[in-house]
Design a protein around this motif. Sequence first.
Motif, PDB file in Angstrom:
ATOM      1  N   GLY A  65      10.552  45.158  -8.058  1.00 32.06           N
ATOM      2  CA  GLY A  65      10.533  44.398  -6.657  1.00 32.06           C
ATOM      3  C   GLY A  65       9.423  43.515  -6.628  1.00 32.06           C
ATOM      4  O   GLY A  65       8.341  43.769  -7.338  1.00 32.06           O
ATOM      5  N   ALA A  66       9.569  42.769  -5.592  1.00 32.91           N
ATOM      6  CA  ALA A  66       8.426  42.053  -5.113  1.00 32.91           C
ATOM      7  C   ALA A  66       8.597  41.673  -3.436  1.00 32.91           C
ATOM      8  O   ALA A  66       9.829  41.306  -3.120  1.00 32.91           O
ATOM      9  CB  ALA A  66       7.964  40.725  -5.896  1.00 32.91           C
ATOM     10  N   ALA A  67       7.586  41.679  -2.525  1.00 36.06           N
ATOM     11  CA  ALA A  67       7.802  41.094  -1.212  1.00 36.06           C
ATOM     12  C   ALA A  67       7.048  39.942  -0.795  1.00 36.06           C
ATOM     13  O   ALA A  67       6.180  39.640  -1.115  1.00 36.06           O
ATOM     14  CB  ALA A  67       7.190  42.349  -0.259  1.00 36.06           C
ATOM     15  N   LEU A  68       7.856  39.551   0.222  1.00 37.31           N
ATOM     16  CA  LEU A  68       7.366  38.270   1.145  1.00 37.31           C
ATOM     17  C   LEU A  68       6.705  38.971   2.359  1.00 37.31           C
ATOM     18  O   LEU A  68       7.604  39.341   3.055  1.00 37.31           O
ATOM     19  CB  LEU A  68       8.251  37.167   1.237  1.00 37.31           C
ATOM     20  N   ARG A  76      -8.295  39.295   6.278  1.00 36.65           N
ATOM     21  CA  ARG A  76      -7.938  37.940   6.209  1.00 36.65           C
ATOM     22  C   ARG A  76      -6.662  37.644   7.080  1.00 36.65           C
ATOM     23  O   ARG A  76      -5.646  37.384   6.621  1.00 36.65           O
ATOM     24  CB  ARG A  76      -7.862  37.453   4.688  1.00 36.65           C
ATOM     25  N   PRO A  77      -6.732  38.041   8.372  1.00 37.75           N
ATOM     26  CA  PRO A  77      -5.542  37.933   9.071  1.00 37.75           C
ATOM     27  C   PRO A  77      -5.152  36.340   9.424  1.00 37.75           C
ATOM     28  O   PRO A  77      -4.200  36.161   9.847  1.00 37.75           O
ATOM     29  CB  PRO A  77      -5.900  38.637  10.422  1.00 37.75           C
ATOM     30  N   ASP A  78      -6.203  35.642   9.020  1.00 38.85           N
ATOM     31  CA  ASP A  78      -5.820  33.980   9.072  1.00 38.85           C
ATOM     32  C   ASP A  78      -4.980  33.636   8.202  1.00 38.85           C
ATOM     33  O   ASP A  78      -4.685  32.366   8.115  1.00 38.85           O
ATOM     34  CB  ASP A  78      -7.386  33.374   9.118  1.00 38.85           C
ATOM     35  N   LEU A  79      -4.658  34.139   7.171  1.00 46.57           N
ATOM     36  CA  LEU A  79      -3.806  33.857   6.046  1.00 46.57           C
ATOM     37  C   LEU A  79      -2.659  34.419   5.983  1.00 46.57           C
ATOM     38  O   LEU A  79      -2.479  35.440   6.398  1.00 46.57           O
ATOM     39  CB  LEU A  79      -4.703  34.239   4.721  1.00 46.57           C
ATOM     40  N   GLY A  80      -1.727  33.795   5.267  1.00 48.69           N
ATOM     41  CA  GLY A  80      -0.296  34.319   5.191  1.00 48.69           C
ATOM     42  C   GLY A  80       0.565  33.107   4.967  1.00 48.69           C
ATOM     43  O   GLY A  80       0.148  31.967   5.285  1.00 48.69           O
ATOM     44  N   PRO A  81       1.904  33.246   4.767  1.00 51.46           N
ATOM     45  CA  PRO A  81       2.397  34.829   4.181  1.00 51.46           C
ATOM     46  C   PRO A  81       1.866  35.088   3.149  1.00 51.46           C
ATOM     47  O   PRO A  81       1.227  34.178   2.188  1.00 51.46           O
ATOM     48  CB  PRO A  81       3.772  34.427   4.179  1.00 51.46           C
ATOM     49  N   GLU A 103       9.062  34.596  -8.641  1.00 49.61           N
ATOM     50  CA  GLU A 103       9.519  33.170  -8.567  1.00 49.61           C
ATOM     51  C   GLU A 103      10.586  33.409  -7.621  1.00 49.61           C
ATOM     52  O   GLU A 103      10.938  32.554  -6.703  1.00 49.61           O
ATOM     53  CB  GLU A 103       9.962  32.700  -9.865  1.00 49.61           C
ATOM     54  N   GLY A 104      11.485  34.416  -7.475  1.00 55.71           N
ATOM     55  CA  GLY A 104      12.296  34.614  -6.269  1.00 55.71           C
ATOM     56  C   GLY A 104      11.763  34.565  -5.012  1.00 55.71           C
ATOM     57  O   GLY A 104      12.401  34.100  -4.075  1.00 55.71           O
ATOM     58  N   VAL A 105      10.569  35.372  -4.964  1.00 62.16           N
ATOM     59  CA  VAL A 105       9.925  35.442  -3.516  1.00 62.16           C
ATOM     60  C   VAL A 105       9.453  34.072  -3.332  1.00 62.16           C
ATOM     61  O   VAL A 105       9.466  33.491  -2.207  1.00 62.16           O
ATOM     62  CB  VAL A 105       8.890  36.355  -3.611  1.00 62.16           C
ATOM     63  N   CYS A 106       8.963  33.223  -4.111  1.00 61.11           N
ATOM     64  CA  CYS A 106       8.446  31.988  -3.950  1.00 61.11           C
ATOM     65  C   CYS A 106       9.402  31.019  -3.573  1.00 61.11           C
ATOM     66  O   CYS A 106       9.218  30.231  -2.721  1.00 61.11           O
ATOM     67  CB  CYS A 106       7.694  31.253  -5.144  1.00 61.11           C
ATOM     68  N   ASP A 107      10.795  30.934  -4.455  1.00 63.39           N
ATOM     69  CA  ASP A 107      11.598  30.044  -3.844  1.00 63.39           C
ATOM     70  C   ASP A 107      12.297  30.505  -2.432  1.00 63.39           C
ATOM     71  O   ASP A 107      12.642  29.749  -1.862  1.00 63.39           O
ATOM     72  CB  ASP A 107      13.019  30.649  -4.877  1.00 63.39           C
ATOM     73  N   GLU A 108      12.355  31.527  -2.038  1.00 61.36           N
ATOM     74  CA  GLU A 108      12.837  32.266  -0.761  1.00 61.36           C
ATOM     75  C   GLU A 108      11.726  31.750   0.275  1.00 61.36           C
ATOM     76  O   GLU A 108      12.060  30.946   1.353  1.00 61.36           O
ATOM     77  CB  GLU A 108      12.808  33.805  -0.485  1.00 61.36           C
ATOM     78  N   ARG A 111      12.358  28.106   0.613  1.00 63.32           N
ATOM     79  CA  ARG A 111      13.447  28.035   1.525  1.00 63.32           C
ATOM     80  C   ARG A 111      13.422  27.886   2.917  1.00 63.32           C
ATOM     81  O   ARG A 111      13.984  27.454   3.699  1.00 63.32           O
ATOM     82  CB  ARG A 111      14.723  28.717   0.890  1.00 63.32           C
ATOM     83  N   ARG A 112      12.310  28.870   3.346  1.00 67.47           N
ATOM     84  CA  ARG A 112      12.132  29.127   4.847  1.00 67.47           C
ATOM     85  C   ARG A 112      11.059  28.066   5.454  1.00 67.47           C
ATOM     86  O   ARG A 112      10.771  28.100   6.504  1.00 67.47           O
ATOM     87  CB  ARG A 112      11.423  30.441   4.901  1.00 67.47           C
ATOM     88  N   GLY A 113      10.703  27.026   4.491  1.00 63.18           N
ATOM     89  CA  GLY A 113       9.779  25.925   4.996  1.00 63.18           C
ATOM     90  C   GLY A 113       8.420  26.311   4.888  1.00 63.18           C
ATOM     91  O   GLY A 113       7.714  25.549   5.157  1.00 63.18           O
TER      92      GLY A 113
END
Length: 153
Positions: A65-68, A76-81, A103-108, A111-113
Amino acid sequence: MSLQLDWLTGHMHHSDTYAAWIHQQFHYEYAHQPLAEWQREFADGQSNGEWSCLIAFDGDRLIGGAALARDDLAHRPDLGPWLACVFVDPQARGQGLAEQLIEGVCDEAQRRGLKRLYLHTQNKQDYYAKRGWQTLEDFRAWDNQHWLMVRDL
């Protein structure tokens, strides 16, 4: 192997197992958080957007698995996601599965902008650099060297 990728929200029976893998693999990050507490946080994170996890399974066997993640580096609370919690079962490694999950996480995220993702790694900076991630800085955390990296989507 009949590999499938899907979001953990539809397969929550795998949540505690995956959270346990992450707790063990990145034990230095969870040294002060009991496993059961992390498992609750991770499960809650599937619905509240904190830890949206894409999982891989073969039949009903969880293999990676991998998470967004909304936040993944306390200093570094200034950075994300973030791209976070990347893990593939040792028996399923060497087949490009981590790359498919990433790549699936990056695509999502795209997709979320979202325009960019961050990650931090202790020893996989070369792996990520070959896949389009750039090093922003190196830093010390958990008594080790780490790399903060970014990828424009």
